[in-house]
Write a protein that holds these residues in place. Sequence first.
Motif, PDB file in Angstrom:
ATOM      1  N   GLN A   1      -4.831 113.585 -13.330  1.00 49.82           N
ATOM      2  CA  GLN A   1      -4.592 114.061 -11.972  1.00 49.82           C
ATOM      3  C   GLN A   1      -3.476 113.313 -11.260  1.00 49.82           C
ATOM      4  O   GLN A   1      -3.188 113.603 -10.091  1.00 49.82           O
ATOM      5  CB  GLN A   1      -5.881 113.947 -11.150  1.00 49.82           C
ATOM      6  N   THR A   2      -2.834 112.354 -11.929  1.00 48.80           N
ATOM      7  CA  THR A   2      -1.752 111.590 -11.292  1.00 48.80           C
ATOM      8  C   THR A   2      -0.456 112.395 -11.306  1.00 48.80           C
ATOM      9  O   THR A   2      -0.100 112.994 -12.322  1.00 48.80           O
ATOM     10  CB  THR A   2      -1.544 110.262 -12.021  1.00 48.80           C
ATOM     11  N   VAL A   3       0.238 112.400 -10.196  1.00 52.55           N
ATOM     12  CA  VAL A   3       1.527 113.088 -10.061  1.00 52.55           C
ATOM     13  C   VAL A   3       2.606 112.032  -9.821  1.00 52.55           C
ATOM     14  O   VAL A   3       2.482 111.189  -8.925  1.00 52.55           O
ATOM     15  CB  VAL A   3       1.491 114.105  -8.901  1.00 52.55           C
ATOM     16  N   ILE A   4       3.663 112.077 -10.642  1.00 55.87           N
ATOM     17  CA  ILE A   4       4.783 111.136 -10.532  1.00 55.87           C
ATOM     18  C   ILE A   4       6.027 111.923 -10.157  1.00 55.87           C
ATOM     19  O   ILE A   4       6.384 112.890 -10.842  1.00 55.87           O
ATOM     20  CB  ILE A   4       5.004 110.379 -11.856  1.00 55.87           C
ATOM     21  N   GLN A   5       6.701 111.525  -9.097  1.00 54.27           N
ATOM     22  CA  GLN A   5       7.884 112.218  -8.605  1.00 54.27           C
ATOM     23  C   GLN A   5       9.016 111.224  -8.393  1.00 54.27           C
ATOM     24  O   GLN A   5       8.782 110.051  -8.050  1.00 54.27           O
ATOM     25  CB  GLN A   5       7.580 112.944  -7.288  1.00 54.27           C
ATOM     26  N   LEU A   6      10.232 111.705  -8.596  1.00 54.27           N
ATOM     27  CA  LEU A   6      11.428 110.904  -8.339  1.00 54.27           C
ATOM     28  C   LEU A   6      11.763 110.985  -6.861  1.00 54.27           C
ATOM     29  O   LEU A   6      11.907 112.074  -6.306  1.00 54.27           O
ATOM     30  CB  LEU A   6      12.590 111.400  -9.198  1.00 54.27           C
ATOM     31  N   GLU A   7      11.897 109.833  -6.236  1.00 52.44           N
ATOM     32  CA  GLU A   7      12.173 109.762  -4.806  1.00 52.44           C
ATOM     33  C   GLU A   7      13.683 109.674  -4.566  1.00 52.44           C
ATOM     34  O   GLU A   7      14.423 109.056  -5.353  1.00 52.44           O
ATOM     35  CB  GLU A   7      11.493 108.546  -4.185  1.00 52.44           C
ATOM     36  N   PRO A   8      14.152 110.293  -3.495  1.00 51.45           N
ATOM     37  CA  PRO A   8      15.581 110.146  -3.151  1.00 51.45           C
ATOM     38  C   PRO A   8      15.883 108.727  -2.697  1.00 51.45           C
ATOM     39  O   PRO A   8      14.985 107.951  -2.346  1.00 51.45           O
ATOM     40  CB  PRO A   8      15.777 111.164  -2.021  1.00 51.45           C
ATOM     41  N   GLU A   9      17.154 108.385  -2.683  1.00 49.37           N
ATOM     42  CA  GLU A   9      17.566 107.044  -2.267  1.00 49.37           C
ATOM     43  C   GLU A   9      17.225 106.827  -0.803  1.00 49.37           C
ATOM     44  O   GLU A   9      17.491 107.673   0.053  1.00 49.37           O
ATOM     45  CB  GLU A   9      19.062 106.859  -2.491  1.00 49.37           C
ATOM     46  N   ASP A  10      16.611 105.673  -0.536  1.00 47.00           N
ATOM     47  CA  ASP A  10      16.198 105.328   0.818  1.00 47.00           C
ATOM     48  C   ASP A  10      16.613 103.881   1.086  1.00 47.00           C
ATOM     49  O   ASP A  10      16.066 102.952   0.480  1.00 47.00           O
ATOM     50  CB  ASP A  10      14.682 105.494   0.973  1.00 47.00           C
ATOM     51  N   PRO A  11      17.603 103.667   1.952  1.00 49.79           N
ATOM     52  CA  PRO A  11      18.045 102.281   2.207  1.00 49.79           C
ATOM     53  C   PRO A  11      16.937 101.387   2.746  1.00 49.79           C
ATOM     54  O   PRO A  11      16.967 100.168   2.525  1.00 49.79           O
ATOM     55  CB  PRO A  11      19.179 102.460   3.227  1.00 49.79           C
ATOM     56  N   SER A  12      15.973 101.980   3.459  1.00 47.07           N
ATOM     57  CA  SER A  12      14.890 101.159   4.005  1.00 47.07           C
ATOM     58  C   SER A  12      13.921 100.687   2.926  1.00 47.07           C
ATOM     59  O   SER A  12      13.174  99.726   3.140  1.00 47.07           O
ATOM     60  CB  SER A  12      14.126 101.950   5.077  1.00 47.07           C
ATOM     61  N   PHE A  13      13.942 101.359   1.773  1.00 50.68           N
ATOM     62  CA  PHE A  13      13.063 100.977   0.673  1.00 50.68           C
ATOM     63  C   PHE A  13      13.926 100.391  -0.440  1.00 50.68           C
ATOM     64  O   PHE A  13      14.256 101.031  -1.428  1.00 50.68           O
ATOM     65  CB  PHE A  13      12.274 102.193   0.164  1.00 50.68           C
ATOM     66  N   SER A  14      14.322  99.171  -0.251  1.00 53.23           N
ATOM     67  CA  SER A  14      15.193  98.503  -1.220  1.00 53.23           C
ATOM     68  C   SER A  14      14.647  97.114  -1.482  1.00 53.23           C
ATOM     69  O   SER A  14      13.989  96.509  -0.630  1.00 53.23           O
ATOM     70  CB  SER A  14      16.629  98.429  -0.699  1.00 53.23           C
ATOM     71  N   ILE A  15      14.934  96.608  -2.648  1.00 51.79           N
ATOM     72  CA  ILE A  15      14.472  95.284  -3.044  1.00 51.79           C
ATOM     73  C   ILE A  15      15.684  94.378  -3.239  1.00 51.79           C
ATOM     74  O   ILE A  15      16.771  94.841  -3.581  1.00 51.79           O
ATOM     75  CB  ILE A  15      13.635  95.352  -4.338  1.00 51.79           C
ATOM     76  N   PRO A  16      15.536  93.094  -2.995  1.00 53.95           N
ATOM     77  CA  PRO A  16      16.684  92.188  -3.129  1.00 53.95           C
ATOM     78  C   PRO A  16      17.084  92.025  -4.589  1.00 53.95           C
ATOM     79  O   PRO A  16      16.287  92.237  -5.515  1.00 53.95           O
ATOM     80  CB  PRO A  16      16.165  90.872  -2.528  1.00 53.95           C
ATOM     81  N   GLN A  17      18.324  91.660  -4.783  1.00 52.94           N
ATOM     82  CA  GLN A  17      18.855  91.386  -6.119  1.00 52.94           C
ATOM     83  C   GLN A  17      19.321  89.933  -6.175  1.00 52.94           C
ATOM     84  O   GLN A  17      19.954  89.443  -5.228  1.00 52.94           O
ATOM     85  CB  GLN A  17      20.013  92.338  -6.434  1.00 52.94           C
TER      86      GLN A  17
END
Length: 639
Positions: free
Chosen positions: A477-493
């Motif tokens: 029952q799990t659904v996996i979707q590709l999310e569009p780019e979101d600058p607010s959801f970013s992780i440091p490098q």
Amino acid sequence: MISAESIVFMCPVEGAKFSSNSQHGNISRQRAGFCFISSELTEMKKLRPRQSDRPGVLTLRILGVREECGMQATVCDRLPEGERCVALFNKATAAQLQPVPGDIVHIYPPWQNLVVEGERYPIILNTHFSQKICVEIKQDNAGGPRDAVAVEKCRPPPLTRSLWRAGTSQVSTEKSIPCKQVGELNRSEIRMSLLDVVEDCGSSASQSGPVEVVVQRVYCIPITQSLHRASLQHRALSKPAEPVAPQHIGRLCALVQDSYGMFGEVLLQCVSTESEIQLNSEHLEGCVCLLQALRVVQRLTRDKCSLLFSMIDSLWPPPVDPKSHDDLPQSPSDRVPPPSFCYKLSIQQGHMVPVSRQADSPLYRPPVLQTLREILQVQHSEDESLRFRCSFRATVVHKHILSSNAGEMEMLLFVTDPSLQTEPNTQGNGRTVAVCLSPSCLIRGSVTQALDALQQQPVLKFRDAVKEHGQIFCWDQTVIQLEPEDPSFSIPQPIILDHLGPETLPYSLCSVTGVIVAVDESTAFSWPTCSRCESCRLETREQQKGFLCLVCGEVMDEATIKMQLEVFLSCSSLSHCTVKVKLQQKTINSLLNSTRCPEGYSVENVLGSEIGPLSTLVHVVNRSHTVWMGLEELSFDLR
């Protein structure tokens, strides 16, 4: 529920009454009386006295016969009082009596008189000792054998009345018909209960409906290509080529809930493209729909389908209290446990019709997105073995294939989000989380393409994943979707990883720093590769120097030499622990930078070198005698 004290046995000896809740002594006397009465009835059938004059013998005139749940219910008049009652005969007794309207029947003790609250007439039970005294003879067939009388089959009481009715039935003097007549229910009307629809289908797998439900979730189950289907593709060469039908990638399923709180899994049509999945999901999920032409496929229980019921548990309790059979609100749903069973149903395409827009039903519970830190903190407040559903967004930093057989693939995705990367790690949670993707979870093509290009670190949305034993799984029952780019959801490098420690678990990401103390020379080797496509399929050119790549056709004077090297590290944070790391080519080149031998390396140049911090994947952790860890270096460089 009928109280045991309400069942009364009538004895032929001066009409004495005995309660049915007698102990072992009364049970023995009842068994002895049963055998005595059986033999007495056999002797009475040989004589022709007026049996109705005997005490305790019930004389009934049959007015109507109908079948209920394999038994025959006869509406009768008690003689000579003329009181109306309903007598129930089992299959064997009914076959012997063959009751028809107009017959006079004697019922011998120990028959039982039962008065149920809400029923119009009292019910006569335990009618095993019955005898037909008078048979109605019609004028048109006098003298001939009596024709078989068609017995009307009566619809059983609704299951919602038995399963969802608050309280229990008790004995009273109130009387009514023991069941509803078929004519009282109009099948063309819209039902509100899934149990009523299942009851209408019965055991003959007939269609039923329509019923009004709210669609809680829409998901797709993958379809694996069987050997039989593959064998059908081998056609005769003489036949003209026919257009190939699109191959189905999965079958849509919908988890629905009726207004009484009951759930059902509905099998919808097969789909061939991702756009079909997305369109149907957006069109149906959260809507109130009418299900028409339903068929019952299977009854599902909590023990056999624990994954489906983990989804049902995540939707319980409903936001509003479900209705009872009397269309009244039930007791608060947080006090009522979720259903312990449901039904798998099937309908044809086009028979799920939305009647309202999304989220119009107060019963609909949309998925709630949480951060990974919130999901991981549940294990500190509840049992780690607890299974529950969770939804979240995360950035994929690494993919690891566990197995791949017959088109089915099981993999691990190592994910993280800003809550694990930017917030201080005060709860002991890892900086990354491993998500296991089961072959039963459909992975869309867009997600597969994004995972093949992990250098871009795609952001995925995981809906209704399962967390159990501190790990996260993606199942049916799990659904996996590709999310569009979101600058607010970013992780440091670069990505922050946990340091390797004595409590590090297998299949986790960590950083390690240490000094090389040994080299595994048995696994060290080098090989030439193409400088263009990095293929190892090279051949030397005849009468010329250099190599020719058999994959891309590149001609090169010198091949690129790649090496494999595994080293043992001494880590300051891990005393009395053996750490073995398989290095990447970039790290190997930096170690052998001072070596001028292109076909090998010098161990002396490697020993004592300090490397790290390295991003690694922990493959093996052995704590049998001494701690031994096997790691593999990874690269998270973005392109």
